[in-house]
Design a protein around this motif. Structure first.
Motif: not given
Length: 870
Positions: A732-745
């Motif tokens: 559940y924890i992994n499912n509730s967290l979205s992914v962001f690409q660091v280079s897009d900051f």
């Protein structure tokens, strides 16, 4: 020379002691017969207004004597400090019976012959909680009827000096004092003791306590009810005992009696809520080890490998999820399945409390002879201030008499000023809350950078996350601001209400109540509403964060949810308010009285009279009960509006109220002058406020469960998105967290340091990953969860409201036995009155009175027959 002064002072005291033949606790005039019903005091200071005050007093006291009251003045030489004059007031029999008829006071006509209720089989088990019968019921139960001077033989008048109780007597005298004129100034008629107190003509006006609270009076004619109340009610060691409500009512009047009855009943009902809340808390405590979410967060192979996006811009670093292990475990204490059950339970509990209170109130109305009490007789009379300030008059269409009135134009102007002032102060409260939010946003970044970067904080960083540290400090700051604002707007609300010049006492109390409650509601609950419904809801996502005033980045919730932060906020504000309230109520009056009596303790007891002892006590003003109700109603809001976040709130309230009852009774009995008795058959406008909060609580708790807790997202995952059938909540924890690409900051958000060269980071949301065609937009799971939340709110609200209204419909407001007793008493009272009239007519017929006609006789018999039929 100094020894000569001491000798003269000794002689003066000795002469005063010899001069007094009465006990220092005497509540009678010097003749020892006439009871002191009221005391006025003043200091004869020789300033520029001395002559004007002297003329006012002379005119006022002369008019009191013309009204039939008897006065006796104690010279300032007889007082303890040699500065204060005391004017003792006695109401003779003729005055009492005249105003008893005016005020429609009910008095005994026959002892009640209606059988008492069937004994409860559990009474033997409750015996340790009972008080002696003579304390609980200090006088027999009577059938009563409104007093009439023409029918004095009808009433049970055994002794004219004791027929009217002291509380009735001081109520009558106070009625005369508030309407007695004292002259004309600036072309306006001036009257009323309140104005004389405001302009310094008199320094105090109060009825006397009947004895000292710690020992009985030497005078056998004293009732010693104050001593009984202290011994049986006002001591904390009696906290487990029932309250002697009949004695409270007899000594202080119905208005104070109904408050303590309500507070006691509220505390009894809290016991059930506290037990259920404690069980729900224990459920969370015992199931902490079974919580899959906190297990995954704490697991080094799962939470330790999940890299979270920085908590603030530029200064903060990437961090690992398992650093929030402890807070995620503690959040389960309040965010579990029992939360939903308790929220529904409290929605039903509130209804049961309000409905059963209506029944209790109806029983008290019958027992205290308030069934036919018309509020108009006391509350709807014109306020003296209204009569004094309104110079214009017009004819009342009902009474056809000229009455003062306030022109519509003047009313409109006053309401505009009042409304603008209220809006300004509400805006000020909201502005202070926004300032606290800005503090949270500014300090949050500092805490985040400190706790992630500073090695010295490692021992406590596991327990104190940046979110929790910010929440605790912001809650404390918010509480301080609340207390400061309280000080100001209490006075502002009174000033606004006085400026509006309400016509009646009831109107005045209702307007003041609504203003004060509005201020308190916004002041105390705004921060809780922010944490519950706004914090973490408008954060945005990495690379597109939402900013307040385009400067401060909005706060995120802990990965385990925002509920633990709402719990922290609620605990600090609620507990702080209760502790501060008890300090204000108990310690402050005690210190003031101790300071005022420090000189008197060095004098012989014979020189410290009953009126001087009471004069040195604090004043329980006309708004004394108002503040007590307000305190309890605000507490009621804490345990109903946000109870889904903190099941222990009812337990905290219960412990506070057990103390509150004894603190209130102690200060009223020992630290305050005796209040003027007043009638009331209900808790008034507070009943409507409680009803409104009960309805609002269902909505707020439904939203807390849906949007603040993590229950709905977990349930959606459990039933629709699970990955392992053997353990549906794993992942559940992994499912509730979205992914962001660091280079897009963007540069504004990008951390200065990335020593481990992380490529991706995670954040709390349901958005598509960077490699998806709908990159960073909300995923379908987000909309499924949102739909489930809205569906849950609708279903929970409808279920709870249906149960609430069904329970309210099932429980009658007036118990059946009370209805029967009311009808029986009305019938018997009418029968007694009609029989009395019939006997009088027979006597007149026998004496040949021509006025007593046969028609009169037939009419009286007809009324008796009609009474029987009804």
């Amino acid at each position: 020379q100094q020894s000569g002064r001491r000798y003269n002072l000794f002689l003066k005291r000795r002469l005063r002691i010899d001069k007094r033949h009465q006990s220092k606790d005497s509540i009678f005039f010097r003749d020892g017969v006439r009871r002191i019903d009221f005391v006025l005091s003043y200091v004869d200071d020789l300033n520029k207004e001395w002559e004007k005050k002297w003329e006012r007093r002379k005119e006022f006291e002369s008019n009191l004597q013309k009204a039939g009251l008897e006065l006796e003045t104690e010279d300032k030489k007889e007082s303890e400090d040699g500065k204060i004059y005391f004017v003792k007031i006695h109401a003779p029999w003729e005055v009492l019976i005249t105003y008893a008829e005016v005020l429609n006071i009910k008095v005994p006509i026959r002892e009640n012959d209606i059988p008492s209720m069937v004994e409860n089989p559990l009474d033997c088990m409750l015996a340790p909680l009972r008080l002696p019968e003579k304390v609980m019921h200090p006088e027999p139960d009577y059938f009563t009827a409104p007093f009439s001077k023409d029918k004095q033989e009808l009433y049970l008048i055994n002794d004219e000096s004791t027929f009217f109780s002291p509380s009735m007597r001081n109520r009558i005298v106070n009625y005369i004092l508030t309407r007695c004129p004292y002259g004309t100034e600036e072309g306006k008629k001036k009257f009323g003791i309140k104005r004389l107190l405001n302009n310094g003509t008199y320094s105090a006006a109060y009825p006397l306590h009947d004895c000292q609270y710690w020992k009985k009076a030497n005078d056998p004619n004293c009732d010693n009810e104050r001593y009984t109340l202290y011994m049986e009610w006002a001591r904390f060691l009696r906290f487990y005992k029932e309250q002697p409500l009949d004695l409270i009512r007899k000594y202080y009047g119905e208005k104070i009696g109904i408050y303590f009855a309500w507070l006691g009943f509220y505390t009894e009902m809290l016991f059930l809520a506290a037990v259920v809340g404690l069980i729900c808390f224990l459920y969370g405590l015992f199931t902490m080890d079974e919580n899959m979410s906190s297990k995954e967060i704490c697991d080094p192979a799962i939470g330790g490998e999940i890299i979270m996006c920085p908590l603030c811009d530029r200064e903060c670093e990437y961090w690992r999820l398992n650093t929030t292990c402890a807070s995620s475990e503690y959040s389960h204490l309040f965010d579990n399945v029992a939360t939903l059950f308790f929220a529904i339970f409290m929605g039903i509990w509130v209804t049961l409390f309000l409905e059963f209170w209506k029944r209790r109130q109806a029983r008290l109305k019958y027992e205290w002879d308030l069934v036919d009490f018309e509020e108009e007789q006391q509350q709807l009379q014109l306020r003296p201030e209204y009569e004094a300030k309104c110079t214009q008059k017009k004819k009342n269409p009902v009474t056809q008499e000229m009455e003062p009135y306030l022109p519509i134009t003047s009313q409109a102007v006053r309401f505009c000023i009042s409304g603008t002032t209220v809006l300004f102060w509400v805006s000020l409260i909201i502005a202070s809350m926004i300032a606290v939010i800005v503090y949270r946003l500014a300090v949050y970044a500092a805490f985040a950078s400190l706790m992630e970067n500073t090695q010295t904080l490692q021992p406590i960083s596991g327990l104190l996350t940046p979110q929790l540290a910010t929440s605790v400090t912001a809650s404390c700051l918010n509480f301080v601001i609340i207390m400061i604002l309280n000080f100001f707007y209490e006075r502002i609300a009174i000033w606004i209400t006085d400026m509006e010049i309400p016509r009646t006492h009831m109107e005045y109390e209702n307007r003041l109540t609504m203003k004060m409650f509005l201020f308190q509601f916004v002041n105390y609950y705004s921060s809780c509403f922010y944490v519950a419904f706004f914090k973490g809801k408008f954060v945005g996502y990495p690379g597109a964060y939402t900013y307040m005033f385009n400067r401060w980045r909005n706060e995120e919730c802990d990965p385990a949810g925002c509920l633990i932060e709402l719990t922290t906020q609620l605990t600090i504000v609620m507990a702080g308010k209760q502790i501060w309230g008890n300090i204000q109520e108990a310690i402050v009056p005690w210190i003031c009285n101790w300071w005022g009596r420090r000189k008197a303790r060095n004098n012989p007891e014979n020189l410290y009279s009953r009126w001087e002892q009471d004069h040195d006590l604090q004043t329980f003003g006309p708004l004394g009960l108002f503040y007590e109700y307000l305190e309890m109603v605000i507490q009621f809001g804490f345990i109903t509006l946000f109870v889904a976040s903190f099941p222990l709130a009812p337990l905290l309230a219960l412990m506070n109220n057990i103390l509150e009852i004894r603190v209130d009774s102690w200060k009223l009995t020992t630290q305050f002058r005796r209040p003027v008795a007043a009638k009331a058959h209900s808790i008034g406008v507070w009943q409507e406020i409680l009803n409104g909060m009960a309805i609002l609580s269902v909505v707020t708790n439904a939203f807390i469960v849906a949007f603040t807790s993590d229950m709905i997202p977990r349930l959606v995952y459990y039933y629709a998105y699970f990955e392992n059938e053997d353990s549906p909540m794993s992942g559940y924890i992994n499912n509730s967290l979205s992914v962001f690409q660091v280079s897009d900051f963007p540069d504004r958000n990008k951390p200065k340091l990335n020593p481990e060269n992380f490529v991706i980071c995670r954040y709390r949301d349901y958005r598509y990953p960077p490699d998806h065609e709908r990159k960073y937009l909300h995923s379908m799971q987000f909309w499924h969860i949102l739909a489930a939340k809205l569906a849950f709110i609708i279903i929970m609200e409808h279920v709870v409201f249906i149960v609430k209204f069904f329970v309210a419909w099932m429980i009658p407001d007036v118990p059946a036995d009370v209805k029967a007793k009311i009808k029986r008493e009305k019938y018997l009272t009418q029968k007694i009155l009609h029989e009395y009239e019939l006997e009088k007519l027979k006597e007149r017929l026998c004496q040949g009175d021509k006025r007593a006609t046969e028609k009169e006789f037939i009419a009286t018999e007809g009324r008796m027959e009609l009474s029987r039929a009804l």
